[in-house]
Design an enzyme around this catalytic site. Structure first.
Site, mmCIF file in Angstrom:
data_model
loop_
_atom_site.group_PDB
_atom_site.id
_atom_site.type_symbol
_atom_site.label_atom_id
_atom_site.label_comp_id
_atom_site.label_asym_id
_atom_site.label_seq_id
_atom_site.Cartn_x
_atom_site.Cartn_y
_atom_site.Cartn_z
ATOM 1 N N GLU A 43 0.850 -1.182 0.000
ATOM 2 C CA GLU A 43 0.000 0.000 0.000
ATOM 3 C C GLU A 43 0.892 1.239 0.000
ATOM 4 O OE1 GLU A 43 -3.886 1.615 2.442
ATOM 5 O OE2 GLU A 43 -2.240 0.742 3.582
ATOM 6 N N LYS A 114 -10.438 -0.238 -1.927
ATOM 7 C CA LYS A 114 -10.437 -0.600 -0.508
ATOM 8 C C LYS A 114 -11.793 -0.327 0.148
ATOM 9 C CE LYS A 114 -7.644 0.421 3.642
ATOM 10 N NZ LYS A 114 -6.541 1.290 4.137
ATOM 11 N N CYS A 156 -4.616 -3.604 3.353
ATOM 12 C CA CYS A 156 -4.258 -3.156 4.692
ATOM 13 C C CYS A 156 -5.371 -3.291 5.749
ATOM 14 C CB CYS A 156 -3.741 -1.718 4.634
ATOM 15 S SG CYS A 156 -2.761 -1.238 6.090
#
Length: 270
Positions: A43, A114, A156
């Site tokens: 990321e 995300k 993440c």
């Protein structure tokens, strides 16, 4: 699905876009020369600076990141994941946190935005408000490839939501990718535990590229890019300096674990 080597790259990215891309290109080349066919970047691989700077430069970062991913994948003949770079969100002043998977011919294989945004106040005094600059995505993405298997995409903070990975495995994922920039404070206690849990729960390989070290001001990341097998064994750990974790993704091992622990067949809840 064939047996192959995968690499989880570990970087210390900064606000210098071109310097970050130069480092990333070098790491992709090293991974390819070491035999990796799937290479994952962390990321914020292209830019890790202040949120205001990221928003101001989002269009340029997106354009350069995507050009880089297509070019590097073709140049090194690998399947390449760039996980976590800003792409402008139409109709808003914000952006998506996007992960892009590109094939060795430079073609786009999958694009994930995300879902879960990092809005937390940590005990170390740091506050993170990803939603100030990022719009959440809404779609699960599993990329099906004949050679590398079915690859589930995440980024993440998604790691803390097991229902996402159960949904990916229910859609056939065999390999879960978690490119990250985990904070040093949370990483020391949670990073390995959560990654191993996602592998064990879903009997999947997990490939987690990472950021490490100090980036700006008080922003410090944990490192320890990992590759984990479906039993939860940590096959490779990049430590706390820039580098990479490389390990074999073995369909025979995947099948063995799923025979021994057929948890995906035993699910009772949707």
């Amino acid at each position: 699905m064939e047996s192959y080597f995968a690499a989880a790259v570990q970087m210390t990215s900064t606000a210098d876009l071109e310097a970050n891309l130069e480092v990333a290109y070098e790491f992709v080349g090293i991974a390819a020369r070491r035999g990796a066919r799937l290479v994952t970047l962390p990321e914020n691989f292209a830019f890790l600076g202040l949120e205001a700077e990221k928003l101001e430069q989002a269009a340029r970062i997106a354009e350069r990141s995507e050009k880089f991913l297509h070019t590097a994948a073709r140049d090194w003949q690998v399947t390449l994941l760039g996980g976590g770079y800003p792409t402008p969100a139409e109709g808003t002043a914000k952006c998506y946190n996007t992960a892009l998977l590109v094939g060795p011919d430079g073609s786009e294989l999958g694009r994930y935005r995300k879902l879960h945004l990092f809005d937390v106040n940590l005990p170390d005094g740091n506050t993170y408000r990803e939603s100030d600059s990022v719009v959440p995505g809404h779609e699960l993405v599993v990329v099906r490839t004949p050679a590398l298997g079915n690859i589930g995409l995440s980024v993440c903070y998604d790691l803390r939501f097991p229902e996402l990975y159960r949904a990916l495995s229910a859609q056939g994922a065999q390999v879960l990718t978690v490119p990250s920039a985990f904070t040093a404070f949370t990483g020391k206690d949670h990073w390995r535990v959560l990654l191993r849990a996602r592998a064990i729960e879903n009997t999947c390989y997990v490939i987690a590229a990472a950021q490490t070290g100090e980036h700006y001001a008080r922003r410090q990341t944990y490192g320890h890019a990992l590759i984990i097998d479906p039993w939860g064994n940590m096959l490779a750990d990049a430590g706390d300096t820039p580098g990479m974790a490389i390990a074999e993704i073995d369909p025979g091992r995947l099948a063995q674990v799923r025979r021994q622990l057929p948890v995906l067949q035993h699910r009772q809840l949707p």
